[in-house]
Design a protein around this motif. Structure first.
Motif, mmCIF file in Angstrom:
data_model
loop_
_atom_site.group_PDB
_atom_site.id
_atom_site.type_symbol
_atom_site.label_atom_id
_atom_site.label_comp_id
_atom_site.label_asym_id
_atom_site.label_seq_id
_atom_site.Cartn_x
_atom_site.Cartn_y
_atom_site.Cartn_z
ATOM 1 N N SER A 46 -62.362 24.813 -40.975
ATOM 2 C CA SER A 46 -63.743 24.344 -41.031
ATOM 3 C C SER A 46 -64.652 25.418 -40.430
ATOM 4 O O SER A 46 -64.314 26.023 -39.411
ATOM 5 C CB SER A 46 -63.901 23.037 -40.252
ATOM 6 O OG SER A 46 -63.141 21.995 -40.846
ATOM 7 N N LYS A 48 -69.077 26.738 -40.000
ATOM 8 C CA LYS A 48 -70.485 26.362 -40.078
ATOM 9 C C LYS A 48 -71.240 27.393 -40.907
ATOM 10 O O LYS A 48 -70.843 28.557 -40.976
ATOM 11 C CB LYS A 48 -71.089 26.302 -38.676
ATOM 12 C CG LYS A 48 -70.579 25.171 -37.812
ATOM 13 C CD LYS A 48 -71.225 25.214 -36.445
ATOM 14 C CE LYS A 48 -72.726 25.010 -36.546
ATOM 15 N NZ LYS A 48 -73.375 24.995 -35.230
ATOM 16 N N GLU A 119 -73.171 21.858 -47.332
ATOM 17 C CA GLU A 119 -71.894 21.352 -46.854
ATOM 18 C C GLU A 119 -70.983 21.033 -48.025
ATOM 19 O O GLU A 119 -71.430 20.608 -49.096
ATOM 20 C CB GLU A 119 -72.112 20.099 -45.994
ATOM 21 C CG GLU A 119 -72.831 20.360 -44.691
ATOM 22 C CD GLU A 119 -72.838 19.135 -43.791
ATOM 23 O OE1 GLU A 119 -72.426 18.058 -44.271
ATOM 24 O OE2 GLU A 119 -73.252 19.243 -42.623
ATOM 25 N N GLU A 121 -66.643 21.805 -49.750
ATOM 26 C CA GLU A 121 -65.399 22.563 -49.736
ATOM 27 C C GLU A 121 -65.496 23.745 -50.685
ATOM 28 O O GLU A 121 -65.903 23.596 -51.839
ATOM 29 C CB GLU A 121 -64.239 21.640 -50.137
ATOM 30 C CG GLU A 121 -62.864 22.239 -49.930
ATOM 31 C CD GLU A 121 -61.754 21.228 -50.169
ATOM 32 O OE1 GLU A 121 -61.467 20.439 -49.249
ATOM 33 O OE2 GLU A 121 -61.207 21.224 -51.291
ATOM 34 N N ASN A 143 -63.958 24.374 -45.350
ATOM 35 C CA ASN A 143 -64.811 23.192 -45.315
ATOM 36 C C ASN A 143 -66.069 23.539 -44.527
ATOM 37 O O ASN A 143 -66.017 23.689 -43.302
ATOM 38 C CB ASN A 143 -64.062 22.026 -44.665
ATOM 39 C CG ASN A 143 -64.907 20.768 -44.603
ATOM 40 O OD1 ASN A 143 -65.733 20.538 -45.470
ATOM 41 N ND2 ASN A 143 -64.702 19.975 -43.573
ATOM 42 N N SER A 145 -69.439 22.763 -42.776
ATOM 43 C CA SER A 145 -70.073 21.585 -42.187
ATOM 44 C C SER A 145 -70.934 22.013 -41.018
ATOM 45 O O SER A 145 -70.617 22.970 -40.307
ATOM 46 C CB SER A 145 -69.005 20.589 -41.724
ATOM 47 O OG SER A 145 -69.595 19.520 -41.020
ATOM 48 N N ASN A 149 -67.007 20.668 -35.525
ATOM 49 C CA ASN A 149 -65.608 20.250 -35.573
ATOM 50 C C ASN A 149 -64.690 21.280 -34.932
ATOM 51 O O ASN A 149 -63.653 20.950 -34.401
ATOM 52 C CB ASN A 149 -65.177 20.025 -37.030
ATOM 53 C CG ASN A 149 -65.897 18.840 -37.645
ATOM 54 O OD1 ASN A 149 -66.242 17.907 -36.953
ATOM 55 N ND2 ASN A 149 -66.136 18.900 -38.941
#
Length: 396
Positions: A46, A48, A119, A121, A143, A145, A149
């Motif tokens: 994940s 950003k 946001e 995948e 991912n 986001s 996370n």
């Protein structure tokens, strides 16, 4: 006719039987020479928007000979940036030895996600192609986001401790890098004036101001906190930080100072030498000082000296001695009547259940005698006698 057919069959069959194993052997050799693979330990992470992350690439080569492999990005989302790194610089090829073992981290992919990326995948496909035409693909799934996370952490196992002032505190902390790439963290503390704070990585002896933590790894750090000696009772908070280019991690250490208990026995002048005479009471003024930061109660005065000496106090118990205060007490020291001239030690102790102090007085004993007065009297008498003789017989 039949004989001719049998003759032809006997000629063809051996050739066919001979050819079959040869074909099978060739096929097995090709299969065993085709093992070449590129991989990564964490193909899905994940991230950003605006973040740069890295992937360590591993290779295995079982082709039977060393291979050069060209690296490329086959599939990259629009606006994304990526390149391969190795040996501190940008690369586009790697050499893989034919050792049969995995060459870990032989190359690294640096990947930057643009700011404003929606946001969702996203897939990135990498390809490695050897000079012999062997190829291997790796598909990375990212991912994207806005949520943290993958935020790193900086925590203390026991963040609150208490002790008396002058005590050095030690906090065991753990710094975890949850990002997809190595991070360099600078370490700092916001301590009150006079406090000392240092950071020492676990297993090492030297304090540091910064350290590197690999992606997905953790680092133990011992935080040493030393307050000033004269610190008063109370609760104190020391914020500590680990700051990288993308994260600021903070933790709060709390110290409770329960107070310091200390007492000192001396004299007003600081001189611990006195003169005394055998069997003669000598008064000595003592200074009892509370050098801690907590009031002391029920301080008892005791003594020890040579055999048959007597030591007493005008006040043998101090009910209350406030922090920083001094009380004067008189001690009466009487040497033994048979004490000969010389130096002796008399110990004076002030103590309660939390503090104690002992002062050693050097007592110089001087024994009195009547011979001195007798000698003076004899001299006077002799002088008078001589004067009488000179006066009576001097003119003859």
């Amino acid at each position: 006719m039949t004989a001719a057919l049998l003759s032809m069959f006997s000629l063809v069959t051996p050739a066919a039987v001979y050819a079959a194993p040869e074909t099978t052997t060739d096929t097995q050799e090709v299969s065993s020479d085709s093992t070449f693979e590129m991989s990564t330990a964490y193909p899905g992470i994940s991230v950003k928007p605006g973040e740069t992350t890295t992937f360590d690439l591993d290779f295995i080569n079982q082709t039977g000979s060393g291979q050069d492999a060209a690296l490329s990005i086959k599939d990259l989302p629009d606006g994304w940036e990526g390149y391969f790194r190795g040996n501190g610089g940008q690369i586009n090829k790697v050499h893989i030895q034919s050792s049969g073992e995995v060459s870990e981290g032989l190359a690294t992919l640096s990947l930057t996600v643009p700011e404003g990326t929606a946001e969702g995948e996203y897939n990135v496909t990498l390809e490695a192609v050897t000079d012999d035409g062997e190829s291997s693909d790796v598909t990375l799934t990212l991912n994207v986001s806005e949520e943290e996370n993958g935020a790193s952490t900086f925590t203390a196992e026991y963040a609150e401790q208490q002790a008396a002032s002058g005590t050095a505190f030690s906090f065991d902390t753990t710094l975890v890098n949850n990002k997809g790439s190595e991070q360099s963290f600078s370490l700092s503390a916001e301590a009150p004036d006079g406090w000392q704070v240092s950071f020492t990585p676990s297993g090492e002896s030297n304090a540091v101001a910064s350290l590197n933590v690999e992606a997905g790894a953790s680092q133990g750090i011992t935080v040493s906190v030393t307050p000033p000696e004269t610190l008063t009772q109370g609760d104190y908070t020391i914020p500590i930080s680990a700051i990288s280019s993308s994260e600021k991690l903070t933790e709060e250490l709390k110290v409770t100072i329960t107070g310091s208990y200390a007492v000192e026995v001396s004299t007003p002048s600081g001189n611990l030498s006195v003169d005394a005479y055998a069997n003669d009471k000598k008064a000595v003024t003592l200074s009892i000082t509370n050098t801690g930061n907590v009031d002391l109660t029920n301080l008892n005065l005791t003594s020890s000296a040579a055999s048959n000496w007597d030591i007493s106090f005008d006040e043998s118990t101090i009910d209350l001695l406030e922090a920083g205060a001094t009380k004067e007490v008189t001690a009466y020291i009487t040497p033994d009547s048979d004490a000969i001239t010389g130096d002796y030690v008399a110990s004076i102790t002030a103590a309660n259940d939390v503090a104690t102090s002992t002062a050693s007085l050097r007592v110089s004993v001087k024994t009195r005698t009547s011979w001195g007065l007798a000698a003076v009297a004899i001299i006077v008498v002799l002088g008078a006698g001589l004067g009488y003789v000179f006066k009576k017989y001097g003119r003859r």
